[in-house]
Design an enzyme around this catalytic site. Structure first.
Site, PDB file in Angstrom:
ATOM      1  N   TRP A 102       0.836  -1.212   0.000  1.00 45.15           N
ATOM      2  CA  TRP A 102       0.000   0.000   0.000  1.00 45.15           C
ATOM      3  C   TRP A 102       0.866   1.255   0.000  1.00 45.15           C
ATOM      4  CZ3 TRP A 102      -4.370  -1.037  -1.883  1.00 45.15           C
ATOM      5  CH2 TRP A 102      -5.064  -2.213  -1.554  1.00 45.15           C
ATOM      6  N   ASP A 172      -1.533   6.595   6.553  1.00 44.95           N
ATOM      7  CA  ASP A 172      -2.588   5.686   6.098  1.00 44.95           C
ATOM      8  C   ASP A 172      -2.831   4.713   7.252  1.00 44.95           C
ATOM      9  OD1 ASP A 172      -4.144   3.693   5.017  1.00 44.95           O
ATOM     10  OD2 ASP A 172      -2.838   3.285   3.298  1.00 44.95           O
ATOM     11  N   LYS A 196     -12.003  -2.090   7.165  1.00 41.54           N
ATOM     12  CA  LYS A 196     -11.222  -3.010   7.996  1.00 41.54           C
ATOM     13  C   LYS A 196     -11.661  -2.904   9.452  1.00 41.54           C
ATOM     14  CE  LYS A 196      -8.410  -3.227   4.268  1.00 41.54           C
ATOM     15  NZ  LYS A 196      -7.676  -2.342   3.375  1.00 41.54           N
TER      16      LYS A 196
END
Ligand SMILES: *Cc1c(COP(=O)(O)O)cnc(C)c1O
Length: 360
Positions: A102, A172, A196
């Site tokens: 990511w 993030d 999530k």
């Protein structure tokens, strides 16, 4: 009704109590005669949901008043673009710490917007660890430093954050927001896709210091401009009303449990069950992450070979465990133990791992 033993990485398990409450309110939200997804986003009912969700977020994460909370769409992936679009200043650069897939994607998108460079990376050790802060190489003209606090795919997590940086810290937090207390003042901007740890997919939470809002240029497309979104309380256009409502239910659930301190304790207990199963297996299971960088959210491990891994995954599936295959880019196995995954389910998985090892 039998609920799955859900270890999906995202979208992931939701608290049963949240699903039950949503079911109860589905046909008739608070005597409105409508379900939440049928309400106008300009109605008093929805404006209240929006505001209460922001307030809950603020109190649970102790977010000071000089930060704005935004509910946006496009996932964490759109933030890979919006962050540099809004924060990367003319003639300067943006710094990225690479700790996994990511983070690599975030860097790649930033490079399409401007000059983005690597401040540190653990790629050379196959992303098994978080690079040490002392090794960061941050250019003087850096507009911000970007990190990924939990690396969902490799199963590593930052357990402390760089302090006294010369530039704002952008994080993030898609896969570990709300899993532990935070000192917000260390951060300039935090973002997280909800699916999530916060709720269903469809809403992305952005927490931004008001000083950084000033960087958004008026020429930016309105939907991609933090300042425009903040000024309209994230109601610039039709928001993902149902996702925001679910986010509110999840936050209420977290509050009733005792907040982020309690959640952190529970997450530590759950992760310990699985890491113990790995560490006490005499090398039958091998953890991917180095111990000091282990994630409390995504526990990644491998078995000796492909055949054994397939057998493990197959038997796990037959026993009702869902979502244990590692990400397609790294293979092996991964158990995601987010806030909503019950302790009993993790206990069952640890038992299963021990029994599988004894049989093989
Ligand atoms: C899942 C994930 C993303 C991507 O999220 P989308 O909402 O699908 O764009 C980004 N970063 C991290 C750390 C993630 O876990």
């Amino acid at each position: 009704m039998k609920r799955a033993l859900n270890f999906n990485a995202g979208p992931a398990a939701l608290p049963e109590a949240v699903l039950a409450k949503a079911e109860k309110e589905m046909m008739n939200y608070r005597s409105s005669g409508m379900g939440v997804m049928e309400l106008s986003h300009r109605s008093k009912e929805f404006e209240d949901i929006n505001e209460q969700t922001m307030n809950l977020m603020r109190s649970l994460l102790s977010i000071p008043d000089d930060y704005e909370i935004l509910f946006l769409q496009g996932g964490a992936s759109l933030q890979f673009t919006m962050v540099p679009m809004n924060l990367l200043e003319e003639g300067s650069s943006a710094s990225y710490v690479l700790t996994g897939t990511w983070a690599e994607k975030a860097l790649k998108e930033a490079q399409k917007i401007g000059n983005a460079v690597i401040a540190a990376s653990s790629k050379d050790v196959n992303y098994r660890s978080i690079p040490s802060t002392s090794k960061f190489d941050i250019p003087d003209d850096s507009s911000y430093l970007h990190i990924t606090t939990n690396n969902t795919i490799y199963g590593t997590q930052w357990h402390s954050f760089p302090e006294s940086l010369p530039t704002p810290l952008v994080a993030d937090m898609s896969s570990d927001i709300l899993s532990r207390p935070l000192n917000l003042s260390s951060f300039g901007l935090i973002y997280a896709g909800a699916q999530k740890n916060l709720g269903p997919s469809g809403v992305t939470v952005v927490i931004i210091h008001k000083d950084l809002l000033k960087r958004s240029k008026t020429g930016l497309p309105s939907m991609l401009n933090y300042q425009v979104q903040a000024a309209s309380k994230s109601l610039y256009n039709t928001p993902p009303t149902l996702s925001i409502y679910f986010l509110k239910l999840v936050l209420e659930w977290a509050e009733a449990l005792g907040g982020v301190k309690q959640l952190e304790m529970m997450n530590k207990e759950k992760a310990a069950l699985l890491y113990d199963a790995i560490d006490r297996s005499d090398g039958f299971y091998k953890g991917h992450a180095e111990k000091p960088s282990r994630s409390l959210m995504n526990i990644t491990f491998t078995l000796a070979n492909e055949d054994l891994t397939s057998a493990f995954l197959q038997e796990a599936e037959e026993s009702g465990f869902i979502g244990l295959a590692g990400h397609r880019s790294v293979g092996g196995c991964r158990a995601s133990t987010y806030n909503a995954v019950p302790f009993e389910n993790v206990e069952k998985l640890a038992d299963f791992m021990n029994r599988f090892r004894n049989r093989n």
